[in-house]
Design a protein around this motif. Structure first.
Motif, short mmCIF file in Angstrom:
data_model
loop_
_atom_site.label_atom_id
_atom_site.label_comp_id
_atom_site.label_asym_id
_atom_site.label_seq_id
_atom_site.Cartn_x
_atom_site.Cartn_y
_atom_site.Cartn_z
N THR A 92 -1.28 20.37 -1.14
CA THR A 92 -1.08 21.59 -1.97
C THR A 92 -1.92 22.40 -2.41
N GLU A 93 -3.00 22.07 -3.03
CA GLU A 93 -4.17 22.62 -3.32
C GLU A 93 -5.14 23.25 -2.36
N ARG A 94 -5.11 22.40 -1.12
CA ARG A 94 -6.17 22.81 -0.24
C ARG A 94 -5.18 24.07 0.47
N LEU A 95 -3.94 24.09 0.67
CA LEU A 95 -3.12 25.09 1.11
C LEU A 95 -3.26 26.31 0.33
N ASP A 96 -3.24 26.33 -0.96
CA ASP A 96 -3.22 27.45 -1.90
C ASP A 96 -4.80 28.24 -1.64
N ASN A 97 -5.62 27.21 -1.66
CA ASN A 97 -6.91 27.93 -1.18
C ASN A 97 -7.05 28.61 -0.07
N LEU A 98 -6.54 28.02 0.88
CA LEU A 98 -6.49 28.39 2.50
C LEU A 98 -5.75 29.97 2.29
N ARG B 110 0.80 -1.13 -0.05
CA ARG B 110 -0.20 0.06 -0.08
C ARG B 110 0.79 1.30 0.25
N LEU B 111 2.11 1.18 0.57
CA LEU B 111 3.01 2.31 0.76
C LEU B 111 3.58 2.53 -0.59
N THR B 112 3.01 2.66 -1.64
CA THR B 112 3.79 3.04 -2.94
C THR B 112 3.87 4.42 -3.30
N PRO B 113 4.86 5.12 -4.06
CA PRO B 113 4.98 6.42 -4.42
C PRO B 113 3.93 7.08 -4.94
N GLN B 114 2.89 6.24 -5.92
CA GLN B 114 1.88 6.84 -6.52
C GLN B 114 0.78 7.62 -5.46
N PRO B 115 0.04 6.75 -4.57
CA PRO B 115 -0.77 7.25 -3.56
C PRO B 115 -0.21 8.55 -2.82
N LEU B 116 1.00 8.44 -2.45
CA LEU B 116 1.80 9.55 -1.55
C LEU B 116 1.93 10.89 -2.48
N THR B 117 2.05 10.79 -3.68
CA THR B 117 2.11 11.84 -4.64
C THR B 117 0.86 12.58 -4.64
N ARG B 118 -0.30 11.90 -4.92
CA ARG B 118 -1.71 12.17 -4.87
C ARG B 118 -2.12 12.90 -3.76
#
Length: 545
Positions: A412-418, A398-406
């Motif tokens: 990051t998007e939520r931080l920009d909105n805030l 389950r700890l593959t790089p693809q879910p962590l990147t998502r």
């Protein structure tokens, strides 16, 4: 084209000329009048003035009582009360109406006083000040008595004489006026003063308060019908006796007090018992107590002798326990021998069971059991290790790089909105503070005394820089400073000023037009001309209503 209207020789007046001419005519004609009527609408604004209506069955007369006259009134105005008002009739040009300025107010006869008394009684009774459950019991034997009365009248001498005859004790006198305009306030202060004394202080706190006065008419006793006297009596934590007037007289303090006495002498009799009677009662009770103790001891002695005679002898009481003890002592030796033999038999049986063959057999059984438990533990440990390895493998998949990147992208998007919302909120808060600051600046400018100076007034200060409000504040020869709209100059007072005619109130900042000063010619030319006493009031001066 010629004007068809023929010229007229009738004089033209301005509105202000007509208004102030009517004002002077009324004040000259009705400079001192006494008006009888019923009080209607009563208004008490925060300025301290009282605005009211005097009316009868056909007309209504508006009236005003200035703040300085309110404190000197004999009675406070209440709606529905019939009064006689003394003052002058004048006009208020700002609203084209006439009014009466009242200097004194008095009830219109005893009937009006009784009506006012009944109305006040109903009001205070509705608040529960006369309720029986509020009344406290009087102390049986007070150590200190506080008396609220006149120190020079016959009442205090009668009370002290009666207390000395019945039961001498410590008496504190709170001197008050028992008649007149200040009677109610002084009596109320006396009751509250005794309640304010701390127990055990330098001045002893009374255990009982007596409010006393001799007889008199309704007007003489009116101070004890004052509302503040009734409230002070009802709120008193010390029991209070009211002794105002004769037995047929009654006041509102009688209803609020814990006990009403018919006369001041009767109040002293109610407050303390007769010392000689108490001493006689104590002596009688002492004799009865001694006689009762003698009879009680004699009766108890007789009962004790009777009980002792009914008891059996000591040897008879101990005969049976002594025989039982001898029987048990004889059986003790035989019981010990039997018990020792039984214990020896149990020991021999246990010894026969403890052989080497039995010990070897039990040891082999324990070794076999321990070996089996070791094998079971090894198998269980292997199963647990394999289960944990499988669980760890699933977590690693389950700890593959693809879910962590998502997840990082979403954060990051939520931080920009805030951050964008924070910038907008900060901008909006700055705008709100800017508008609030601009409003405060406008309010400061509107309340500044500089605007008053710009309308032609002057601010006069003495040598210490304090505002001069009255001619007496700047005696002749003193140096003053005068500030006008465009500057300030110094002057010397050459003589005392006469009181200015009645006009609209001056601003609270200390701007004034009174006083006479020597000043430089250049400054004289720059000062605005003093307005005439009958000049129309400016629209910025406000109104009396």
């Amino acid at each position: 084209m010629a004007d068809p209207t023929p010229p007229s020789n009738v004089a033209e007046y301005s509105v202000s000329d007509i208004s102030f001419s009517i004002k002077r005519t009324l004040e000259d004609t009705f400079g001192y009048v006494r008006v009888r009527g019923e009080l209607g609408r009563i208004s008490r604004p925060g300025s301290g003035h009282i605005y009211l209506d005097l009316k009868d069955d056909r007309s209504v007369l508006a009236a005003v009582i200035w703040k300085g006259s309110v404190s000197r009134l004999k009675i406070q105005p209440e709606q529905g009360l019939e009064v006689i008002a003394t003052g002058k009739v004048t006009t208020f040009p700002g609203q084209s109406k006439y009014q009466m300025v009242i200097d004194a107010l008095e009830p219109a006869g005893a009937g009006a006083l009784m009506a006012l008394l009944e109305e006040r009684k109903r009001k205070l009774a509705a608040e529960g000040l006369f309720a029986p459950e509020r009344k406290r019991a009087l102390p049986a034997l007070p150590r200190v008595i506080g008396v609220v009365t006149s120190p020079t009248g016959a009442v205090i001498r009668d009370i002290l004489h009666r207390l000395a005859d019945r039961f001498p004790l410590h008496v504190l006198v709170w001197p008050v006026r028992v008649q007149g305009e200040t009677c109610g306030a002084e009596v109320a202060n006396g009751i509250r003063g005794f309640n304010a004394l701390a127990p055990g202080g330098a001045i002893p706190r009374p255990d009982l308060i007596i409010v006393a006065r001799g007889g008199g008419s309704l007007e003489d006793l009116w101070g004890f019908n004052d509302e503040q006297v009734v409230r002070a009596a009802a709120d008193s934590a010390i029991p209070l006796i009211s002794a105002v007037g004769h037995e047929t007289d009654w006041t509102l303090i009688d209803l609020a007090a814990d006990v009403r006495a018919p006369t001041p002498t009767g109040a002293a009799e109610i407050a303390v018992p007769v010392k000689a009677e108490l001493m006689a009662a104590v002596d009688d009770l002492s004799r009865r107590l001694n006689s009762g103790l003698v009879r009680l001891v004699s009766a108890r002695r007789t009962e004790l002798r009777a009980a002792a005679a009914a008891l059996p002898a000591a040897r008879d009481l101990l005969a049976l326990p002594r025989q039982k003890l001898d029987f048990i002592g004889g059986n003790l030796e035989r019981g010990l021998i039997v018990n020792t033999r039984a214990l020896r038999t149990r020991l021999i049986k246990a010894e026969t069971l403890l052989t080497p063959a039995m010990l070897s057999r039990r040891t082999l059984q324990a070794r076999d059991r321990l070996t089996g438990l070791g094998d079971r533990q090894s198998r269980a440990l292997g199963v647990a290790v394999r289960a944990q390895a499988q669980k760890l493998e699933g977590i690693s998949r389950r700890l593959t790089p693809q879910p962590l990147t998502r997840q990082i992208g979403l954060g990051t998007e939520r931080l920009d909105n805030l951050f964008a919302r924070l910038v907008r909120a900060a901008h909006q808060a700055n705008q709100n503070r800017r508008r609030h600051l601009e409003g405060q600046e406008k309010l400061l400018k509107s309340l500044s005394y500089k605007d008053v100076l710009a309308r032609g007034y002057a601010l006069v200060r003495d040598a210490e820089g304090q505002p001069v409000r009255r001619p007496d504040d700047a005696p002749a020869g003193s140096r003053i400073s005068i500030e006008v709209a465009d500057g300030r100059f110094d002057a010397v007072v050459s003589g005392g000023g006469a009181p200015a005619p009645e006009a609209s109130p001056a601003p609270e900042s200390g701007a004034t037009g009174s006083g006479t000063a020597d000043q430089a010619p250049a400054r004289k030319a720059s000062r605005p001309a003093r307005p005439r006493a009958d000049a129309p009031a400016s629209g910025n001066q406000g109104s009396l209503f």
